[in-house]
Design a protein around this motif. Structure first.
Motif, PDB file in Angstrom:
ATOM      1  N   PRO A 106       0.794  -1.234   0.000  1.00  0.00           N
ATOM      2  CA  PRO A 106       0.000   0.000   0.000  1.00  0.00           C
ATOM      3  C   PRO A 106       0.824   1.280   0.000  1.00  0.00           C
ATOM      4  O   PRO A 106       0.380   2.300  -0.538  1.00  0.00           O
ATOM      5  N   ASP A 107       2.015   1.237   0.604  1.00  0.00           N
ATOM      6  CA  ASP A 107       2.796   2.476   0.724  1.00  0.00           C
ATOM      7  C   ASP A 107       4.141   2.442   0.014  1.00  0.00           C
ATOM      8  O   ASP A 107       4.948   3.365   0.143  1.00  0.00           O
ATOM      9  N   ALA A 108       4.415   1.417  -0.758  1.00  0.00           N
ATOM     10  CA  ALA A 108       5.719   1.335  -1.426  1.00  0.00           C
ATOM     11  C   ALA A 108       5.645   0.408  -2.638  1.00  0.00           C
ATOM     12  O   ALA A 108       4.740  -0.422  -2.763  1.00  0.00           O
ATOM     13  N   LEU A 109       6.629   0.584  -3.486  1.00  0.00           N
ATOM     14  CA  LEU A 109       6.786  -0.256  -4.673  1.00  0.00           C
ATOM     15  C   LEU A 109       8.247  -0.673  -4.744  1.00  0.00           C
ATOM     16  O   LEU A 109       9.146   0.176  -4.843  1.00  0.00           O
ATOM     17  N   GLN A 110       8.502  -1.987  -4.630  1.00  0.00           N
ATOM     18  CA  GLN A 110       9.882  -2.476  -4.732  1.00  0.00           C
ATOM     19  C   GLN A 110      10.116  -3.004  -6.147  1.00  0.00           C
ATOM     20  O   GLN A 110       9.415  -3.892  -6.613  1.00  0.00           O
ATOM     21  N   TRP A 111      11.098  -2.385  -6.803  1.00  0.00           N
ATOM     22  CA  TRP A 111      11.469  -2.780  -8.165  1.00  0.00           C
ATOM     23  C   TRP A 111      12.761  -3.565  -8.077  1.00  0.00           C
ATOM     24  O   TRP A 111      13.736  -3.131  -7.441  1.00  0.00           O
ATOM     25  N   ARG A 112      12.790  -4.736  -8.719  1.00  0.00           N
ATOM     26  CA  ARG A 112      13.947  -5.628  -8.576  1.00  0.00           C
ATOM     27  C   ARG A 112      14.464  -6.047  -9.947  1.00  0.00           C
ATOM     28  O   ARG A 112      13.696  -6.419 -10.833  1.00  0.00           O
ATOM     29  N   LEU A 113      15.785  -5.972 -10.099  1.00  0.00           N
ATOM     30  CA  LEU A 113      16.498  -6.461 -11.280  1.00  0.00           C
ATOM     31  C   LEU A 113      17.474  -7.516 -10.795  1.00  0.00           C
ATOM     32  O   LEU A 113      18.275  -7.258  -9.885  1.00  0.00           O
ATOM     33  N   GLN A 114      17.412  -8.734 -11.359  1.00  0.00           N
ATOM     34  CA  GLN A 114      18.242  -9.807 -10.821  1.00  0.00           C
ATOM     35  C   GLN A 114      18.689 -10.785 -11.903  1.00  0.00           C
ATOM     36  O   GLN A 114      18.044 -10.940 -12.929  1.00  0.00           O
ATOM     37  N   CYS A 115      19.827 -11.395 -11.617  1.00  0.00           N
ATOM     38  CA  CYS A 115      20.327 -12.524 -12.401  1.00  0.00           C
ATOM     39  C   CYS A 115      20.809 -13.554 -11.386  1.00  0.00           C
ATOM     40  O   CYS A 115      21.920 -13.434 -10.842  1.00  0.00           O
ATOM     41  N   LEU A 116      19.962 -14.525 -11.068  1.00  0.00           N
ATOM     42  CA  LEU A 116      20.255 -15.462  -9.986  1.00  0.00           C
ATOM     43  C   LEU A 116      21.445 -16.355 -10.323  1.00  0.00           C
ATOM     44  O   LEU A 116      22.190 -16.763  -9.426  1.00  0.00           O
ATOM     45  N   GLU A 117      21.654 -16.648 -11.615  1.00  0.00           N
ATOM     46  CA  GLU A 117      22.796 -17.484 -12.002  1.00  0.00           C
ATOM     47  C   GLU A 117      24.114 -16.794 -11.668  1.00  0.00           C
ATOM     48  O   GLU A 117      25.090 -17.447 -11.293  1.00  0.00           O
TER      49      GLU A 117
ATOM     50  N   ASP B  68      12.207   9.933  -2.201  1.00  0.00           N
ATOM     51  CA  ASP B  68      13.289   9.151  -1.600  1.00  0.00           C
ATOM     52  C   ASP B  68      13.198   7.706  -2.053  1.00  0.00           C
ATOM     53  O   ASP B  68      12.110   7.102  -2.034  1.00  0.00           O
ATOM     54  N   ALA B  69      14.319   7.161  -2.490  1.00  0.00           N
ATOM     55  CA  ALA B  69      14.399   5.772  -2.946  1.00  0.00           C
ATOM     56  C   ALA B  69      15.438   5.037  -2.107  1.00  0.00           C
ATOM     57  O   ALA B  69      16.522   5.575  -1.847  1.00  0.00           O
ATOM     58  N   ARG B  70      15.105   3.839  -1.682  1.00  0.00           N
ATOM     59  CA  ARG B  70      16.033   3.033  -0.887  1.00  0.00           C
ATOM     60  C   ARG B  70      16.674   1.979  -1.794  1.00  0.00           C
ATOM     61  O   ARG B  70      15.970   1.197  -2.439  1.00  0.00           O
ATOM     62  N   PHE B  71      18.014   1.968  -1.827  1.00  0.00           N
ATOM     63  CA  PHE B  71      18.773   1.029  -2.647  1.00  0.00           C
ATOM     64  C   PHE B  71      19.390  -0.058  -1.782  1.00  0.00           C
ATOM     65  O   PHE B  71      19.898   0.218  -0.669  1.00  0.00           O
TER      66      PHE B  71
ATOM     67  N   VAL C  97      10.551   2.502  -3.895  1.00  0.00           N
ATOM     68  CA  VAL C  97      10.111   3.870  -4.176  1.00  0.00           C
ATOM     69  C   VAL C  97       8.660   4.028  -3.748  1.00  0.00           C
ATOM     70  O   VAL C  97       7.928   3.038  -3.601  1.00  0.00           O
ATOM     71  N   PRO C  98       8.192   5.276  -3.564  1.00  0.00           N
ATOM     72  CA  PRO C  98       6.763   5.491  -3.297  1.00  0.00           C
ATOM     73  C   PRO C  98       5.936   5.067  -4.508  1.00  0.00           C
ATOM     74  O   PRO C  98       6.408   5.137  -5.645  1.00  0.00           O
TER      75      PRO C  98
END
Length: 373
Positions: free
Chosen positions: A299-310, A328-331, A319-320
């Motif tokens: 409800p109060d945030a959106l987590q965007w993820r980029l990954q390469c598990l291999e 403000d964005a948390r990395f 981000v909001p």
């Protein structure tokens, strides 16, 4: 009686010549090109060739220049490509095909090449119609747009864009003649790029860039985007204009100024670092087939993820859910050493095609988000 015999003999000779001509394989043309505003004295060059099209060999065959180098009349010879009438097309490299006795189809490319002090001749179509060998003049249905630029940077490309209904390229129907016409009916394209290779350096004296265009293409106005070798760009709005067949439309001399910073040229979602000039260097960016993108919504945030598990790499940015102004964005990251840790204040600078471009206050980092997967 003698007169009658002579008349019969002449008719027989003429008929024999017609039969011989019908089965002759060789065909010769003496050709010139009309003088236009962008080619005032067109002369043939070594290696020139025309394509000769017919209804029985619709893609025709190439006739090479045999004599007439550096003159405006040249002799072209080759094997007759079927039956008359013939459409003659220069240059022979143009993708052209016989359509009817009145028209041919030509494909106008969406990319042209920069030529110093000239224009891309391979884009400048000339055509004529012939019933047999002989002397003919080829006429062009094209026009030229001239763009004089000054500045201190090197230009990598110019892209001309027109509104719907005013195509710049695609499959065109061309009706040859002294006043040829051109209409693009199918596979119409509204973006035309002038490729400058490794870059053309500007200076205090104007450097000319020239597009070969259909004469009606600019009737609805256009946008010209100039891109430099660093990835920066500048856009110019063109008012509606009609250069006319064989004519040149010249824009006012313009100083190139990098109005759009280079980092806006990047298209891959992910994180970049920025130099003082705005050039972007990837920290970790999405590569199709290798990486995965994910979104986790609360409800109060959106987590965007980029990954390469291999490879053991993960980039997370929270981000909001709504961020039209500075936010403000948390990395946090795993396996991405150059990624900042903790909070950064970002500002959105561009939103297009499902991507958002955001930079931090110090203009050290560029983040390109894909907020909807």
């Amino acid at each position: 009686m003698k007169k009658r015999f002579f008349s019969i003999l002449v008719c027989a000779v003429l008929a024999a010549c017609a039969v011989i001509d019908q089965f002759t394989n060789d065909l010769t043309f003496t050709l010139s090109r009309e003088a236009t505003a962008f080619a005032e004295n067109p002369a043939w060059a070594s290696g020139d060739a025309v394509r000769v099209l017919s209804s029985t060999r619709t893609k025709g065959s190439s006739f090479n220049l045999s004599t007439g180098v550096r003159t405006n009349k040249g002799l072209f010879s080759g094997e007759k490509p079927g039956s008359a009438p013939f459409h003659l097309v220069w240059p022979a490299s143009v993708a052209a095909e016989f359509s009817s006795q009145e028209a041919l189809t030509a494909t106008l490319s969406a990319q042209q090449s920069y030529v110093k002090d000239g224009y891309d001749a391979s884009a400048c179509l000339y055509a004529a119609t012939a019933e047999t060998g002989g002397e003919y003049r080829l006429y062009t249905p094209m026009a030229v747009l001239g763009v004089p630029l000054t500045g201190a940077m090197s230009i990598s490309r110019l892209t001309l864009s027109t509104p719907e209904g005013h195509p710049l390229c695609g499959k065109a129907q061309v009706k040859p003649g002294e006043d040829p016409t051109l209409s693009i009916d199918t596979e119409a394209g509204y973006d035309l790029t002038l490729d400058c290779g490794k870059g053309v350096k500007l200076g205090s004296k104007a450097v000319w860039f020239r597009f070969v265009i259909p004469p009606a293409a600019l009737a609805g106005g256009a946008v010209l985007q100039v891109t430099d070798t660093e990835g920066g760009a500048m856009s110019l709005a063109l008012e509606p204009a009609a250069p006319g067949r064989g004519g040149v439309l010249t824009l006012p001399e313009t100083a190139y100024v990098q109005a759009e910073p280079p980092y806006l040229n990047q298209q891959a979602p992910g994180l970049y670092t920025l130099s003082k000039s705005g050039k972007a260097t990837p920290v970790y960016t999405y590569v199709s087939g290798r990486d995965q993108l994910a979104l986790i919504e609360t409800p109060d945030a959106l987590q965007w993820r980029l990954q390469c598990l291999e490879d053991g790499r993960v980039l997370r940015v929270t981000v909001p859910p709504v961020h039209s102004a500075a936010f403000d964005a948390r990395f946090s990251a795993i396996g991405v050493p150059a990624c900042p840790e903790g909070m950064l204040t970002l500002s959105p600078v561009k939103c297009e095609d499902g991507l958002e471009w955001c930079i931090d206050a110090s203009e050290t980092y560029l983040l390109i988000l894909q907020p909807a997967l």
